[in-house]
Write a protein that holds these residues in place. Structure first.
Motif, short mmCIF file in Angstrom:
data_model
loop_
_atom_site.label_atom_id
_atom_site.label_comp_id
_atom_site.label_asym_id
_atom_site.label_seq_id
_atom_site.Cartn_x
_atom_site.Cartn_y
_atom_site.Cartn_z
N VAL A 29 0.84 -1.20 0.00
CA VAL A 29 0.00 0.00 0.00
C VAL A 29 0.87 1.25 0.00
O VAL A 29 0.57 2.23 -0.69
N GLY A 30 1.97 1.22 0.72
CA GLY A 30 2.90 2.36 0.72
C GLY A 30 3.48 2.60 -0.67
O GLY A 30 3.57 3.75 -1.12
N ASN A 31 3.84 1.52 -1.36
CA ASN A 31 4.38 1.66 -2.71
C ASN A 31 3.31 2.15 -3.69
O ASN A 31 3.58 2.99 -4.55
N LEU A 32 2.09 1.62 -3.56
CA LEU A 32 1.00 2.10 -4.41
C LEU A 32 0.72 3.58 -4.16
O LEU A 32 0.47 4.34 -5.09
N SER A 33 0.76 3.98 -2.90
CA SER A 33 0.54 5.37 -2.55
C SER A 33 1.61 6.26 -3.19
O SER A 33 1.30 7.32 -3.74
N GLN A 34 2.83 5.80 -3.14
CA GLN A 34 3.93 6.57 -3.74
C GLN A 34 3.73 6.70 -5.25
O GLN A 34 3.95 7.78 -5.82
N MET A 35 3.30 5.62 -5.90
CA MET A 35 3.05 5.71 -7.34
C MET A 35 1.88 6.64 -7.63
O MET A 35 1.94 7.44 -8.56
N ALA A 36 0.81 6.54 -6.82
CA ALA A 36 -0.36 7.39 -7.03
C ALA A 36 -0.02 8.86 -6.85
O ALA A 36 -0.58 9.72 -7.52
N MET A 37 0.91 9.14 -5.96
CA MET A 37 1.32 10.51 -5.69
C MET A 37 1.89 11.18 -6.95
O MET A 37 1.75 12.38 -7.15
N THR A 38 2.50 10.39 -7.84
CA THR A 38 3.13 10.95 -9.03
C THR A 38 2.16 11.10 -10.20
O THR A 38 2.48 11.78 -11.18
#
Length: 105
Positions: A29-38
């Motif tokens: 979820v942290g990695n998905l969040s980081q991708m979504a942030m971009t």
């Protein structure tokens, strides 16, 4: 396709079968969040390119409806940016919620 390509990373994530612990979910979820942030920035870059090309009279429509096609494009990009911002916020909430959760032996 290299292992670092976004499509390959997403494919690898989708095929994970060995998740067992809350920490696994937290990391994903942290990695998905980081991708979504971009995503909003990437969407803005697409919009800027199309606007630049249009301003310099470098675009045409195969249907002869360039103004309508651009309106549809920009409307879709606006919707996508809002959805990406909502996705990022939701994933951030989920990530925060997963933070204190641990596996019980």
């Amino acid at each position: 396709m290299t292992d670092k390509m976004p499509a390959k990373l997403a494919d690898t994530a989708a095929r994970q079968a060995d998740w067992e612990y809350p920490g696994d979910a937290y990391s994903v979820v942290g990695n998905l969040s980081q991708m979504a942030m971009t995503l909003p920035q990437a969407i803005d870059q697409v919009r800027s390119l199309v606007e630049f090309l249009n301003a310099h009279d470098n675009l045409r429509s195969d249907r002869g409806t360039l103004d309508d096609d651009l309106a549809e494009t920009f409307g879709g990009l606006d919707d996508a940016k809002a959805a990406a911002e909502a996705l990022y916020a939701a994933l951030n909430r989920a990530h925060s919620g997963l933070g204190p959760i641990a596996y019980r032996d």
